[in-house]
Design an enzyme around this catalytic site. Structure first.
Site, PDB file in Angstrom:
ATOM      1  NE  ARG A  66      -1.249  -9.487 -12.679  1.00 40.48           N
ATOM      2  CZ  ARG A  66      -1.151  -8.315 -12.088  1.00 40.48           C
ATOM      3  NH1 ARG A  66      -2.092  -7.868 -11.280  1.00 40.48           N
ATOM      4  NH2 ARG A  66      -0.095  -7.561 -12.296  1.00 40.48           N
ATOM      5  CG  ASP A 307       5.056  -5.374  -5.179  1.00 40.89           C
ATOM      6  OD1 ASP A 307       3.875  -5.750  -5.103  1.00 40.89           O
ATOM      7  OD2 ASP A 307       5.383  -4.223  -5.498  1.00 40.89           O
ATOM      8  CG  HIS A 311       1.626  -6.297 -16.025  1.00 42.24           C
ATOM      9  ND1 HIS A 311       0.315  -6.050 -15.703  1.00 42.24           N
ATOM     10  CD2 HIS A 311       2.366  -5.612 -15.115  1.00 42.24           C
ATOM     11  CE1 HIS A 311       0.265  -5.246 -14.651  1.00 42.24           C
ATOM     12  NE2 HIS A 311       1.499  -4.981 -14.263  1.00 42.24           N
ATOM     13  N   GLY A 326       4.426  -2.439 -12.154  1.00 42.77           N
ATOM     14  CA  GLY A 326       4.702  -3.735 -11.552  1.00 42.77           C
ATOM     15  C   GLY A 326       5.762  -4.534 -12.282  1.00 42.77           C
TER      16      GLY A 326
END
Lengths: 425, 327
Positions: A66, A307, A311, A326
């Protein structure tokens, strides 16, 4: 950095020649000998690995930490800690940050942050089209020269087949690898779950398997036309697997990976609208799950990645279709692979190869193998029963449907370039 | 493989949704309701049906309770009948229409809820464009608030299904002997999904869904229904035919060629009345697109029970509100 001797570990080293119980000698970040101290180590740290499995450090083909731009969700620092706790020593960094990684300066920025943190190594993927817009080619060669390991358009569609053809052609000429996440945007039609039993039951817009397989077919045929080195990311359905298998039979050299969660869940997991199960591509039918497991065994799919998509809490606090997709799963990547071994889905050599030597071979990097002269990227694991507890998650992302799962293997130590970067205490 | 986490959660919620056979925690969907409870609701609705005909159209069951209509999507019929139902039960009633696009930009759904909770309401009647929204809200409100689902995305519209089966029972008291067809846009219809569950639970032996392949969802057979693409075959000898509204936006996204062809293939024209059973009825949840899915002659004819559905909606919603209100 002190020298190391890892004594009496049981080496699981599917990509290398040496396995079984051996001592590993490490100096200046490199493996300088197996069972022999070639240069006389200088007061080395001795790690007793008796009754432990020692495998190469994991190579993760897709992570999102991120940073830059989305630090409220996670940072390279927070997620590197999570990565090394699972034995991951090399991560492939996806370019859909803010701003998008489509210039040499942004590649350098990410590499510099990783160097500063000094826990795991990074291979940056840059965007295949400018600003990931799917229309204009990025400065592909400049990005390669700046260190991009491959180029990808992430989740963003390339709707025009001619643009995809040109991108592949251009990449082929410059020997650039393309990581392609196959999903036909028109067929996906803003869906959020697999089109089938559950989409119908819950009234959620569905993404048919054909949205993926049509894109897989297109990409395979264009790779044949252009000769590009193509890697298909996050395969989820049996039709795609059939197409990849056929491509292999026809001599088309395409590789493919799957996200770790696709080996554990199918569409039935999404009862009760739990947003933690919102992933792209979606969890598909049980037949697809079985096909994926088979495709692992016959090497149609050669790699597994986390993967990893952390969040913050808000991202999942909404009705299902409004949640962000995700799972933040990097810190259980290795325990989950070992869980597949425990469930007799595959043997340990195959499980380890899918997250070490195979992904390294896709990237064409010297990693994922224990051998004399290589960087000392190693993972030491032990048998131990433990439960994945929400309160102990290291990642900033707590979006994880595996919370509460019991594991029987735990990472004991992770060594990256000869430095102990994680120790379980 | 297993979904260890979610199953436990699901069980807990299912248990708490149905506190006892005669009392509901929330009313979110039909799928998990026992048959006996559905019949209890119908019976209770029957007793409320008389209230509307009296000079004083009120009973004091919910006096002192505050009910909020929380609509994130436009509605006339459902919103109004809920309001009337609440008022006839003597509850204080508040209508809040929230422009969903505005909440998307700023305040989150949870913030909206927290604000309303702070106003000490007892029940939210929720309509929302996202499937699962009512369930999501029910998980995130405090214990003393009940949630009634007034339509969530394509998922469920349980009170509409209840009033539909209430209406059906008036004509066909024995559900085990009837054939029911649902016609039209099954794919996008929350009414159809809730109805399929209700009819299955009530052991209707022959449930059919009829529409063009583009509007029949994949996996429909898991709902225990038989799909038909040919309407004439599908409605043959049916006792109840429920026509669904064809939403205009579907026309523009190539689900069907045009209105004309749709009406020819799936519109309820007068001549199709000959195909259904002699005592067969025609239903529609409204609003009706005359000349698209049903002709005016049929919609206004003596086999149509469309307006009765609306009247029955009040009694059925009174029953559901009174059963769901926390003591």
């Amino acid at each position: 950095m002190s020298d190391l001797i890892i004594k009496s570990g049981n080496l699981v080293n599917p990509g290398g020649e040496i396995s079984g119980v051996h001592d590993i000698y490490v100096k200046d970040g490199k493996i300088i000998g197996i069972d022999e101290d070639t240069t006389k180590l200088n007061s080395p740290t001795i790690i007793d690995a008796e009754d432990r499995i020692v495998c190469p450090g994991l190579v993760d083909l897709s992570v999102r930490f991120r940073e830059p731009g989305l630090e409220k969700e996670a940072t390279i620092h927070s997620e590197s800690i999570a990565a090394v706790s699972s034995g991951v020593t090399t991560v492939c960094y996806m370019p859909d940050t803010q701003p998008i990684i489509d210039t040499p300066a942004q590649i350098k920025l990410v590499e510099d942050i990783f160097k500063g943190i000094n826990l795991c190594k990074v291979k940056v993927l840059a965007s295949l089209t400018k600003n990931l817009d799917g229309n204009r080619l990025s400065s592909m060669m400049e990005l390669k020269q700046a260190g991009a390991i491959a180029l990808t358009n992430c989740f963003n569609p390339i709707k025009d087949s001619l643009v995809l053809r040109r991108a592949m052609e251009y990449a082929s000429g410059h020997e650039i690898t393309i990581f392609y996440q196959p999903q036909n945007d028109c067929l996906a039609n803003d869906g959020c779950v697999h089109e089938g039993k559950i989409s119908n039951k819950l009234g959620l817009p569905g993404i048919p398997s054909a949205a993926e397989s049509v894109a897989v077919a297109e990409a395979i045929l264009l790779s044949k036309l252009t000769g590009v080195k193509l890697h298909l990311c996050r395969i989820s359905c049996q039709e795609s697997i059939m197409l990849i298998k056929n491509a292999h039979s026809a001599g088309i050299k395409v590789t493919a990976d799957v996200a770790i969660h696709q080996l554990f869940f199918d569409e039935n997991s999404i009862n009760n609208f739990n947003g933690d199960f919102h992933v792209i591509p979606p969890f598909r039918a049980n037949e697809d799950l079985i096909s994926i497991q088979d495709a692992m065994l016959n090497d149609t799919i050669i790699a597994v990645c986390s993967d990893h998509q952390p969040h913050n809490e808000d991202a999942k606090q909404a009705p299902f279709s409004n949640t962000q997709h995700g799972i933040a799963s990097i810190e259980i990547l290795l325990p989950l692979m070992m869980d597949l071994v425990d469930s007799n889905i595959m043997d340990i050599n195959m499980a380890i190869s899918k997250v070490t030597s195979s992904p390294a071979s896709i990237l064409g990097i010297d990693a994922g193998v224990i051998r004399k002269g290589s960087s000392a990227d190693l993972c030491i694991m032990k048998k131990e029963d433990w439960v994945f507890d929400q309160t102990k998650i290291l990642s900033s992302g707590k979006n994880n449907p595996f919370i509460g799962k019991k594991f029987s293997t735990r990472v004991d130590k992770t060594i990256c370039s000869g430095k102990i970067v994680y120790e379980n205490k | 493989m297993s979904d260890y986490k979610d199953t436990d959660l699901d069980q807990n919620i299912k248990k708490s949704d149905i506190v006892s056979q005669k009392h509901l925690r929330h009313f979110l969907d039909i799928e998990d309701l026992p048959k006996s409870l559905i019949l209890d609701i119908l019976d209770l609705a029957e007793s409320f049906a008389g209230v509307s005909g009296q000079p004083v159209k009120k009973v004091p069951l919910l006096r002192g309770k505050t009910i909020v209509n929380l609509f994130f999507e436009a509605s006339t019929r459902t919103r109004t009948t809920f309001e009337l139902a609440a008022k006839r039960l003597s509850a204080d009633f508040l209508n809040i229409n929230i422009d969903y696009s505005a909440t998307k930009k700023g305040e989150t759904l949870l913030d909206t809820l927290r604000n309303l909770e702070a106003m000490h309401c007892d029940m939210f009647i929720v309509r929302h464009p996202s499937s699962g929204a009512a369930k999501f809200i029910s998980k995130n409100v405090s214990q003393n608030i009940s949630i009634i689902n007034a339509g969530d995305g394509r998922h469920a519209h349980p009170t509409q299904a209840m009033l539909d089966i209430f209406t059906i029972r008036k004509y066909f008291p024995d559900f085990k002997k009837i054939k029911v067809a649902i016609v039209g846009d099954i794919l996008h219809s929350r009414v159809a999904r809730s109805l399929m569950h209700a009819l299955r639970i009530l052991e209707v032996p022959d449930i059919r869904v009829i529409g063009p392949q583009t509007l029949l969802p994949k996996g429909i057979e898991y709902m225990g229904v038989t799909p038909y693409v040919d309407m004439d075959k599908g409605i043959k000898d049916c006792d109840v035919v429920i026509m669904l509204r064809l939403q205009n936006e579907r026309m523009n996204s190539s689900f069907i060629p045009d209105e004309h062809e749709y009406y020819n293939l799936y519109g309820f024209s007068p001549k199709r009345l000959d195909l259904i059973s002699k005592k067969g009825i025609v239903m529609h949840p409204g609003p009706v697109n005359r000349g698209v899915e049903i002709s005016s002659e049929v919609a206004d004819g003596n086999r149509s029970v469309i307006l009765q559905q609306v009247s029955n909606g009040i009694a059925v919603r009174m029953a559901i509100l009174s059963l769901s209100m926390q003591p």
